[in-house]
Motif scaffolding. Structure first.
Motif, mmCIF file in Angstrom:
data_model
loop_
_atom_site.group_PDB
_atom_site.id
_atom_site.type_symbol
_atom_site.label_atom_id
_atom_site.label_comp_id
_atom_site.label_asym_id
_atom_site.label_seq_id
_atom_site.Cartn_x
_atom_site.Cartn_y
_atom_site.Cartn_z
ATOM 1 N N GLU A 151 -25.517 -12.276 62.136
ATOM 2 C CA GLU A 151 -25.411 -12.977 63.422
ATOM 3 C C GLU A 151 -24.620 -12.317 64.258
ATOM 4 O O GLU A 151 -24.894 -12.493 65.582
ATOM 5 C CB GLU A 151 -24.908 -14.486 63.041
ATOM 6 N N ASN B 213 -26.917 -9.769 66.075
ATOM 7 C CA ASN B 213 -27.748 -10.420 66.982
ATOM 8 C C ASN B 213 -27.112 -10.959 68.266
ATOM 9 O O ASN B 213 -27.695 -11.194 69.517
ATOM 10 C CB ASN B 213 -28.520 -11.448 66.324
ATOM 11 N N ARG C 45 -26.980 -5.223 73.821
ATOM 12 C CA ARG C 45 -27.998 -4.259 72.995
ATOM 13 C C ARG C 45 -28.037 -3.191 73.917
ATOM 14 O O ARG C 45 -28.459 -3.536 75.286
ATOM 15 C CB ARG C 45 -29.357 -4.954 72.611
ATOM 16 N N TYR D 96 -35.400 -14.762 57.152
ATOM 17 C CA TYR D 96 -35.042 -14.051 58.601
ATOM 18 C C TYR D 96 -36.432 -13.383 59.012
ATOM 19 O O TYR D 96 -36.598 -13.310 60.254
ATOM 20 C CB TYR D 96 -34.005 -13.243 58.379
ATOM 21 N N HIS E 253 -38.491 -13.777 62.683
ATOM 22 C CA HIS E 253 -37.951 -12.931 63.476
ATOM 23 C C HIS E 253 -38.886 -12.818 64.864
ATOM 24 O O HIS E 253 -38.428 -12.803 65.775
ATOM 25 C CB HIS E 253 -37.868 -11.393 62.789
ATOM 26 N N THR F 60 -38.197 -15.128 67.613
ATOM 27 C CA THR F 60 -36.929 -15.151 68.140
ATOM 28 C C THR F 60 -36.548 -13.735 68.601
ATOM 29 O O THR F 60 -37.279 -12.832 68.512
ATOM 30 C CB THR F 60 -35.918 -15.424 67.088
ATOM 31 N N ASN F 61 -35.603 -13.813 69.593
ATOM 32 C CA ASN F 61 -35.106 -12.467 69.869
ATOM 33 C C ASN F 61 -34.125 -11.736 69.106
ATOM 34 O O ASN F 61 -32.987 -11.518 69.321
ATOM 35 C CB ASN F 61 -34.343 -12.863 71.631
ATOM 36 N N THR F 62 -34.249 -11.744 67.904
ATOM 37 C CA THR F 62 -33.473 -10.994 66.892
ATOM 38 C C THR F 62 -33.640 -9.609 66.718
ATOM 39 O O THR F 62 -34.994 -9.021 66.802
ATOM 40 C CB THR F 62 -33.472 -11.880 65.671
ATOM 41 N N VAL F 63 -32.889 -8.839 65.862
ATOM 42 C CA VAL F 63 -33.218 -7.640 65.737
ATOM 43 C C VAL F 63 -33.857 -7.434 64.513
ATOM 44 O O VAL F 63 -33.737 -8.189 63.568
ATOM 45 C CB VAL F 63 -31.669 -6.878 65.486
#
Length: 308
Positions: A22, A25, A29, A55, A59, A62-65
């Motif tokens: 978390e 994220n 960035r 996750y 993913h 969502t705007n996750t790595v």
């Protein structure tokens, strides 16, 4: 465009792992960066793998790595670290422990430092305890009987950019950024060293850093590349303090000793600390001298350890 892979090796600490991810994220960035997370689940028997799969499933919405994970079935952090190294083909590997979180400017600071110092092959920065205000007061005491090293990892070489040398304190392994080609020259982490599970045995990171420095790698400390370490209240128990003091000193001595002959001064210190613990009248002094005793016993054990 710089490739950054954040490496997290984890063993049965899924809740802490989620917090670590978390924080990635939540960080700012950099634009000129290909960023991904690689988790090595090391002999995990809890719900770690399930959480990683969840996750990955969510993913794309969502705007996750982006996150990849591998399982390393052999218990031992060095096995997991080396597994991760083999998985990454290029760029920089940003090692992070599962009980740490990154500062919001961590990623941007890495990219800016690499751009400013392109010859640098290894980077590190400060690691601060993530104090919540409920820790015991003695943790912050600086008097004659202060406890050192702290039971919560801390690393700080100051506010200036400096080269890391053998004369400096070397950083914890979870606070290091290494360019992939370094491993071609230095080799991997020693699988004879390092923790298995959560047994507090270490030394795999110090051993690697000393080898890298001896081979001339450009190792830079940047004060803006910041991480924070989770403060586990169990670390303040006397049993933990004694165990970690013994193990840390045993590991460090086994790596840095010049011979396996035990120096006489260690026996003198051991006798002094033991007698001081026995005849002290306050718990603060007794705790201090018992921890110093554990440190000396660790050094003695390190001298006796079979050479690798």
């Amino acid at each position: 465009m710089t490739d950054l892979t954040i490496i997290i090796c984890t063993h049965n600490r899924s809740e802490l792992l989620v917090s670590a991810i978390e924080s990635i994220n939540a960080a700012e960035r950099p634009i000129s960066c290909n960023l991904k997370i690689l988790v090595i689940a090391n002999a995990c028997t809890d719900n770690t793998v399930k959480k990683l799969k969840d996750y990955q499933y969510h993913h794309h919405n969502t705007n996750t790595v982006p996150l990849l994970f591998e399982e390393e079935l052999r218990p031992g952090k060095s096995y997991a670290l080396n597994h991760a190294i083999r998985c990454v083909k290029t760029g920089f590997l940003c090692f992070m422990d599962d009980d740490q979180r990154i500062d919001k400017n961590y990623l941007i600071s890495i990219i800016e430092t690499i751009a400013e110092f392109p010859q640098t092959t290894m980077l590190c920065g400060p690691l601060y305890p993530d104090w919540q205000g409920n820790e015991p007061a003695w943790v912050h005491e600086n008097g004659k009987y202060r406890i050192y090293p702290l039971p919560v990892p801390e690393f700080n070489l100051g506010i200036n950019l400096i080269q890391v040398t053998k004369e400096n304190q070397t950083p914890p392994g979870g606070q290091i950024i290494i360019r992939k080609d370094v491993f071609d020259r230095v080799g991997y982490f020693s699988e004879d060293l390092g923790p298995k599970g959560h047994n507090l045995v270490g030394g795999e990171d110090t051993d690697f850093f000393l080898r890298a420095i001896n081979l001339g790698e450009q190792f830079l400390y940047a004060p803006t590349i910041i991480q924070y370490h989770f403060v586990d209240p169990n670390r303040f128990k006397l049993s933990y303090l004694l165990h970690t003091s013994y193990q840390r000193n045993r590991s460090l001595t086994s790596i840095t000793r010049q011979s396996n002959r035990i120096p006489f001064y260690l026996y003198a210190k051991l006798t002094n600390y033991l007698l001081s613990a026995i005849f002290s009248l306050s718990y603060k002094k007794i705790r201090f001298y018992l921890i110093r005793t554990a440190c000396i016993l660790g050094q003695i054990a390190g001298h006796l350890q079979t050479p690798r």
